[in-house]
Design a protein around this motif. Structure first.
Motif, PDB file in Angstrom:
ATOM      1  N   MET A   1     111.875  73.234  97.302  1.00 58.74           N
ATOM      2  CA  MET A   1     110.562  73.527  96.741  1.00 58.74           C
ATOM      3  C   MET A   1     109.486  73.118  97.726  1.00 58.74           C
ATOM      4  N   ALA A   2     108.694  74.096  98.157  1.00 55.62           N
ATOM      5  CA  ALA A   2     107.633  73.858  99.130  1.00 55.62           C
ATOM      6  C   ALA A   2     106.383  73.394  98.400  1.00 55.62           C
ATOM      7  N   TRP A   3     106.070  72.089  98.523  1.00 55.34           N
ATOM      8  CA  TRP A   3     104.966  71.527  97.750  1.00 55.34           C
ATOM      9  C   TRP A   3     103.790  71.076  98.605  1.00 55.34           C
ATOM     10  N   GLU A   4     104.039  70.732  99.871  1.00 55.87           N
ATOM     11  CA  GLU A   4     102.972  70.092 100.646  1.00 55.87           C
ATOM     12  C   GLU A   4     101.825  71.048 100.976  1.00 55.87           C
ATOM     13  N   LYS A   5     102.172  72.272 101.336  1.00 52.69           N
ATOM     14  CA  LYS A   5     101.173  73.305 101.604  1.00 52.69           C
ATOM     15  C   LYS A   5     101.893  74.637 101.721  1.00 52.69           C
TER      16      LYS A   5
ATOM     17  N   LEU B   1     107.011  79.114 104.344  1.00 52.26           N
ATOM     18  CA  LEU B   1     107.352  80.037 105.421  1.00 52.26           C
ATOM     19  C   LEU B   1     108.328  79.375 106.392  1.00 52.26           C
ATOM     20  N   ALA B   2     108.039  78.122 106.761  1.00 52.61           N
ATOM     21  CA  ALA B   2     108.917  77.419 107.701  1.00 52.61           C
ATOM     22  C   ALA B   2     110.315  77.223 107.117  1.00 52.61           C
ATOM     23  N   LEU B   3     110.390  76.890 105.826  1.00 52.85           N
ATOM     24  CA  LEU B   3     111.697  76.711 105.192  1.00 52.85           C
ATOM     25  C   LEU B   3     112.482  78.025 105.177  1.00 52.85           C
ATOM     26  N   ALA B   4     111.804  79.129 104.835  1.00 51.23           N
ATOM     27  CA  ALA B   4     112.475  80.426 104.799  1.00 51.23           C
ATOM     28  C   ALA B   4     112.973  80.815 106.191  1.00 51.23           C
ATOM     29  N   GLU B   5     112.148  80.566 107.194  1.00 52.48           N
ATOM     30  CA  GLU B   5     112.568  80.866 108.567  1.00 52.48           C
ATOM     31  C   GLU B   5     113.753  80.009 108.978  1.00 52.48           C
ATOM     32  N   ASP B   6     113.858  78.816 108.388  1.00 50.74           N
ATOM     33  CA  ASP B   6     114.954  77.901 108.702  1.00 50.74           C
ATOM     34  C   ASP B   6     116.208  78.202 107.887  1.00 50.74           C
ATOM     35  N   GLY B   7     116.150  79.251 107.043  1.00 51.25           N
ATOM     36  CA  GLY B   7     117.345  79.686 106.329  1.00 51.25           C
ATOM     37  C   GLY B   7     117.499  79.175 104.920  1.00 51.25           C
ATOM     38  N   TYR B   8     116.507  78.446 104.404  1.00 45.32           N
ATOM     39  CA  TYR B   8     116.612  77.916 103.045  1.00 45.32           C
ATOM     40  C   TYR B   8     116.101  78.920 102.021  1.00 45.32           C
ATOM     41  N   ASP B   9     116.708  78.898 100.841  1.00 43.82           N
ATOM     42  CA  ASP B   9     116.096  79.546  99.673  1.00 43.82           C
ATOM     43  C   ASP B   9     114.968  78.651  99.193  1.00 43.82           C
ATOM     44  N   VAL B  10     113.857  79.280  98.757  1.00 43.15           N
ATOM     45  CA  VAL B  10     112.619  78.531  98.541  1.00 43.15           C
ATOM     46  C   VAL B  10     112.014  78.875  97.186  1.00 43.15           C
ATOM     47  N   VAL B  11     111.528  77.846  96.512  1.00 41.53           N
ATOM     48  CA  VAL B  11     110.612  78.012  95.391  1.00 41.53           C
ATOM     49  C   VAL B  11     109.248  77.533  95.863  1.00 41.53           C
ATOM     50  N   MET B  12     108.228  78.381  95.703  1.00 39.23           N
ATOM     51  CA  MET B  12     106.888  78.036  96.158  1.00 39.23           C
ATOM     52  C   MET B  12     106.173  77.233  95.075  1.00 39.23           C
ATOM     53  N   SER B  13     105.735  76.027  95.466  1.00 41.66           N
ATOM     54  CA  SER B  13     105.023  75.167  94.530  1.00 41.66           C
ATOM     55  C   SER B  13     103.945  74.369  95.254  1.00 41.66           C
ATOM     56  N   PRO B  14     103.092  75.031  96.049  1.00 40.40           N
ATOM     57  CA  PRO B  14     102.121  74.281  96.852  1.00 40.40           C
ATOM     58  C   PRO B  14     101.108  73.548  95.982  1.00 40.40           C
TER      59      PRO B  14
ATOM     60  N   LEU C   1     111.697  88.145 105.265  1.00 38.50           N
ATOM     61  CA  LEU C   1     112.019  86.838 104.691  1.00 38.50           C
ATOM     62  C   LEU C   1     111.734  86.752 103.195  1.00 38.50           C
ATOM     63  N   ARG C   2     111.207  87.811 102.617  1.00 37.26           N
ATOM     64  CA  ARG C   2     110.762  87.703 101.225  1.00 37.26           C
ATOM     65  C   ARG C   2     111.905  87.495 100.242  1.00 37.26           C
ATOM     66  N   ASP C   3     113.101  87.892 100.623  1.00 39.30           N
ATOM     67  CA  ASP C   3     114.218  87.653  99.706  1.00 39.30           C
ATOM     68  C   ASP C   3     114.609  86.182  99.666  1.00 39.30           C
ATOM     69  N   LYS C   4     114.040  85.363 100.578  1.00 36.14           N
ATOM     70  CA  LYS C   4     114.304  83.918 100.538  1.00 36.14           C
ATOM     71  C   LYS C   4     113.453  83.219  99.482  1.00 36.14           C
ATOM     72  N   ILE C   5     112.418  83.881  98.990  1.00 36.71           N
ATOM     73  CA  ILE C   5     111.582  83.299  97.943  1.00 36.71           C
ATOM     74  C   ILE C   5     112.244  83.569  96.600  1.00 36.71           C
ATOM     75  N   ARG C   6     112.757  82.507  95.983  1.00 38.68           N
ATOM     76  CA  ARG C   6     113.415  82.654  94.696  1.00 38.68           C
ATOM     77  C   ARG C   6     112.418  82.714  93.544  1.00 38.68           C
ATOM     78  N   GLY C   7     111.228  82.175  93.765  1.00 35.94           N
ATOM     79  CA  GLY C   7     110.239  82.197  92.704  1.00 35.94           C
ATOM     80  C   GLY C   7     109.159  81.176  92.925  1.00 35.94           C
ATOM     81  N   ILE C   8     108.449  80.844  91.840  1.00 37.28           N
ATOM     82  CA  ILE C   8     107.322  79.926  91.925  1.00 37.28           C
ATOM     83  C   ILE C   8     107.397  78.931  90.768  1.00 37.28           C
ATOM     84  N   GLN C   9     106.656  77.825  90.919  1.00 38.60           N
ATOM     85  CA  GLN C   9     106.737  76.777  89.906  1.00 38.60           C
ATOM     86  C   GLN C   9     105.440  75.985  89.822  1.00 38.60           C
TER      87      GLN C   9
END
Length: 636
Positions: free
Chosen positions: A512-516, A521-534, A577-585
Motif C-alpha cells: 500500500m503506497a501511503w507516503e505520496k 509508481l515506484a512500487l509498480a515499476e519494481d514489480g509489486y502489486d499496489v493499492v494506492m492510499s496516499p 503498469l496499470r494492471d499492477k494497481i489492484r485498487g485504492i483505499q
C-alpha cells in the motif's frame, strides 16, 4: 463539571516553532499543591526546549507530564500558568492541542482535568469552509457510486420491492440481508424490500447470466417488474444495493429524485480492491461501531475492511497463547509501561476484541461481501508487544538507542531475537483460524533509521548474513515473515516501506503506497502489486481545509472532499503498469478523532467520495451530482 481545567494557546513566532502557553485553573474549593499535571497532545515538545514556570518530568510520544515549581500552591479559584518554547511539531489546527489531561495529587489519587481547543494567538485562523457545494443533478437517480452505464425513464414510485414468484431461496436470503442492512442504516425509514408480494409494490426477478462479468450486475426496469441479472452472488448483492439506494432517494426527496419504470443499468466496479482502513489501536472502537462502519462500507460498495489491530499504543486482538498482550496494552495507566495515549482519558479505556468478537465481525462482513484484512503492525510500532513480552527484547541493547517518528523509544521487534519468530508464529496460527481472507497485513512501516544498530544480537546477525543497515535488517526479517505466512496459506500485505532494503518476493505480495502518490509508481515499476492510499488524498484524519478551525492532522497538508473525489490513482502510471494497481483505499487513523462528531466530520463525505473513485471510471464521475446525493448517505 471538573474541579480543574487546562487551557492551551499557541503563539507563532517567525523562524521558530512558537510558544505554547498552558494555564491550569483550580475550580475547586481547596488549594492545590504537591501535584503533577499530565496531558496528551499531538503537538509534541522537543527534546531541546525552554520551559518557564514548570519542569517536564516525562515525555512518551504525545504524553507529557509536568511538575510545578517547588512549593507552588494554587489557591481555590486561582491558576497556574507556564510556557514552553521548542516544539517538535508546529500546530496547524485547533485539534492539535490537548486530547486528555489529569492531575496526580500528593496522595496518589488521579483527577480528571477538563480542557478546550488549542487557541491561536496573534492572528486570524480563518473560517472552516463548507465541505460540499449545493449540488446539481442532470439525471434524477440517487446512486452512489455512480454506475458504469445508465439509461432510465422515471415513473411511479412503488410502495416496496419484493421477490417474484418462484424466486430461489438463496436470492430471497440475499434480499433479506439487504433489508436488514437498510433497517440498520436508516432505522426510521420505511423498508425498501418485502419478502412477500405486496399490492402496489414491484417484483424483482433474479436471473443468473454467465456472460456477465464477475461482480457486475444489470438491472432492467419496466412498470411490471425489475430484472436483476448477475453471474455471481456479489453482483446480485451490488444490484440490490442500487435498488435500495434508488428507492431511498426517491422517497427522501421526491421533488429531486425519482424511481425508474423503464430502462437499464449496467454496472461493474472499476477497481477490485475498494478498501477502508480503521485504526483501533490508537483508539478502541466497540464491536457495534466496527459493525456499523462495515455496514456503511457495504452501502458504498466497498469490499475491503483493513483492520489495524496493533500499534505502539495498544494490542487489541486476543491471542490465547499470549494473554499478556491485551492485559498489558488494552489497559493503559500512568503508572504502567504503556501510558495513556490517543483516545484515552485519565482512566485509560480498557478495550480489546475477543476471538468471539472477531468471528462475529468477520461473519458480518462476509455476509455483506466485505473481506476483513487484519493487520498486526511489525516490526516497528511494537511498543505494546514489547512492553507485554520482555523476552522479545535484546537486553544488551540500550533501551533508548533510537526513537520512532512518533517519539517512541526502541519500538521495533528485534530481527535477531529468535523468540520474535516463535511469538509471531503462534500469533499467525491463531489469526489464520480467525480470518479466512487471503491476506495478512504485517505493517512494515516507519521503522526508525538506525533501529537495531546498537543491538549486539543484530550486529552478529548482520556480520553472519552480510547485511548493512536498518533497511537490510528489516528485509531479512520480512522475508522470514513472508515464508511463515506462506506456510500457513496466507499472502503478505504491507505498507510501502516493505520494499526497502531489498524488499520481499514480489509474487503474492501486496503493498500500500501511503507516503505520496509517486511511491505507487515506484512500487509498480519494481514489480509489486499496489493499492494506492496516499496520505495527501486518502487519509481521512487529514484536515479538510487549512483553516485553524478545521479539525484534523496536517502532515500531508489538507484534503478537501473534492480532492479525494477527483484523484485518479491510475493517472500516475504508464499504460503498461496499470494492471499492477489492484485498487485504492481510504485510511482512518484515530489520532485526531476526539468524538463521534469529529469522526463523522473527518470521514464523511470523503469516504463515499473515495468509494465512488474506486468504483466509477473517471469519465462517469461528476462532483456536483455526487454532492447532491451524498447528503442522504449514512454516517457513523
Amino acid at each position: 463539571m471538573a474541579d480543574y481545567h487546562l487551557e492551551a494557546s499557541w503563539n507563532p513566532v517567525e523562524g521558530g516553532s512558537g510558544r505554547l502557553t498552558l494555564t491550569l485553573f483550580n475550580l475547586s474549593s481547596e488549594p492545590l499543591s504537591g501535584f503533577s499535571l499530565a496531558y496528551r497532545s499531538p503537538t509534541r515538545i522537543a527534546d531541546t526546549h525552554v520551559c518557564d514556570g514548570a519542569s517536564m518530568r516525562r515525555q512518551v510520544a504525545s504524553f507529557h507530564e509536568f511538575l510545578p515549581p517547588e512549593g507552588l500552591s494554587i489557591p481555590a479559584g486561582g491558576r497556574w500558568r507556564f510556557t514552553v518554547e521548542g516544539l517538535a511539531d508546529e500546530p496547524k489546527h485547533r485539534t492539535d492541542g490537548i486530547k486528555s489531561a489529569c492531575l496526580t495529587l500528593g496522595d496518589g489519587r488521579r483527577v480528571a482535568v477538563g480542557f478546550g481547543d488549542l487557541m491561536l494567538e496573534g492572528r486570524d485562523g480563518g473560517m472552516a469552509p463548507p465541505l460540499l457545494p449545493p449540488g446539481q443533478i442532470e439525471e434524477p437517480y440517487a446512486l452512489l457510486p455512480w454506475p458504469l452505464s445508465l439509461g432510465l425513464k422515471a415513473g411511479d414510485l412503488p410502495s416496496v420491492l419484493y421477490p417474484a414468484e418462484k424466486t430461489r431461496p438463496d436470492a430471497i436470503k440475499a434480499l433479506s440481508l439487504l433489508l436488514a442492512l437498510y433497517q440498520r442504516l436508516y432505522p426510521g425509514e420505511p423498508a425498501p424490500f418485502s419478502l412477500a408480494a405486496v399490492k402496489g409494490g414491484r417484483a424483482i426477478r433474479f436471473v443468473t447470466e454467465s456472460s456477465i462479468a464477475a461482480f457486475a450486475y444489470e438491472l432492467r426496469f419496466s412498470a411490471r417488474e425489475i430484472v436483476l441479472s448477475s453471474a455471481d452472488a456479489a453482483g446480485r448483492h451490488y444490484g440490490l444495493i442500487s435498488l435500495a439506494q434508488l428507492l431511498h432517494g426517491a422517497r427522501a426527496d421526491r421533488d429531486v429524485f425519482k424511481f425508474p419504470n423503464f430502462g437499464t443499468i449496467a454496472d461493474q466496479p472499476h477497481h477490485g480492491w475498494r478498501g477502508c482502513h480503521l485504526d483501533v489501536a490508537g483508539q478502541f472502537y466497540p464491536v457495534a461501531d466496527v459493525m456499523r462502519l462495515i455496514d456503511i462500507l457495504a452501502w458504498n460498495k466497498l469490499n475491503i475492511f483493513h483492520w489495524h489491530l496493533t500499534d505502539d499504543e495498544a494490542w487489541r486482538l486476543e491471542i490465547k497463547a499470549y494473554p499478556e498482550l491485551t492485559e498489558a496494552s488494552a489497559k493503559r495507566r500512568l503508572d504502567e509501561a504503556l501510558v495513556p495515549d490517543f483516545g484515552d482519558g485519565q482512566d485509560a479505556r480498557i478495550g480489546h476484541y475477543t476471538q468471539d468478537d472477531v468471528r462475529r465481525i468477520v461473519a458480518h462482513a462476509a455476509s455483506l461481501h466485505v473481506e476483513v484484512v487484519p493487520e498486526i503492525d511489525i516490526p516497528g510500532h511494537s511498543t505494546a508487544a514489547l512492553s507485554a513480552l520482555p523476552d522479545l527484547v535484546d537486553r544488551q541493547e540500550p533501551p533508548d538507542s533510537y526513537r520512532s517518528p512518533q517519539g517512541y523509544a526502541s519500538n521495533a521487534l528485534n530481527p535477531a531475537v529468535e523468540f520474535t519468530y516463535e511469538f509471531l508464529g503462534k500469533v499467525f496460527d491463531e489469526m489464520v483460524a480467525l480470518f479466512p481472507g487471503e491476506y495478512v497485513h504485517i505493517g512494515g512501516d516507519e521503522v526508525a533509521e538506525g533501529a537495531w544498530l546498537s543491538s549486539p544480537l543484530c550486529k552478529t546477525l548482520m556480520e553472519r548474513e552480510g547485511l548493512a543497515g536498518t533497511a537490510a535488517l528489516q528485509s531479512h526479517f520480512l522475508k522470514r515473515i513472508k515464508t511463515m505466512l506462506s506456510e500457513r496459506g496466507k499472502k503478505l500485505a504491507g505498507w510501502n516501506e516493505v520494499s526497502r532494503g531489498g524488499g520481499v518476493d514480489r509474487d503474492g505480495t501486496l503493498l500500500m503506497a501511503w507516503e505520496k502518490p509517486d511511491v505507487g509508481l515506484a512500487l509498480a515499476e519494481d514489480g509489486y502489486d499496489v493499492v494506492m492510499s496516499p496520505g495527501q488524498v486518502y487519509y481521512l484524519d487529514m484536515a479538510q481545509s487549512e483553516a485553524w478551525a478545521e479539525p484534523g492532522a496536517s502532515w500531508a497538508g489538507f484534503t478537501p472532499p473534492e480532492r479525494s473525489y477527483a484523484y485518479e490513482a491510475e493517472a500516475e502510471l504508464p499504460e503498461a503498469l496499470r494492471d499492477k494497481i489492484r485498487g485504492i483505499q481510504a485510511c482512518i487513523w484515530s489520532g485526531n478523532v476526539a468524538s463521534r462528531a469529529h469522526f463523522n466530520r473527518l470521514v464523511f463525505p470523503r469516504l463515499p467520495a473515495i468509494a465512488e473513485a474506486a468504483w466509477t471510471p473517471l469519465t462517469r464521475k461528476d462532483w456536483d451530482r455526487f454532492a447532491a446525493i451524498v447528503r442522504m448517505w449514512p454516517v457513523l
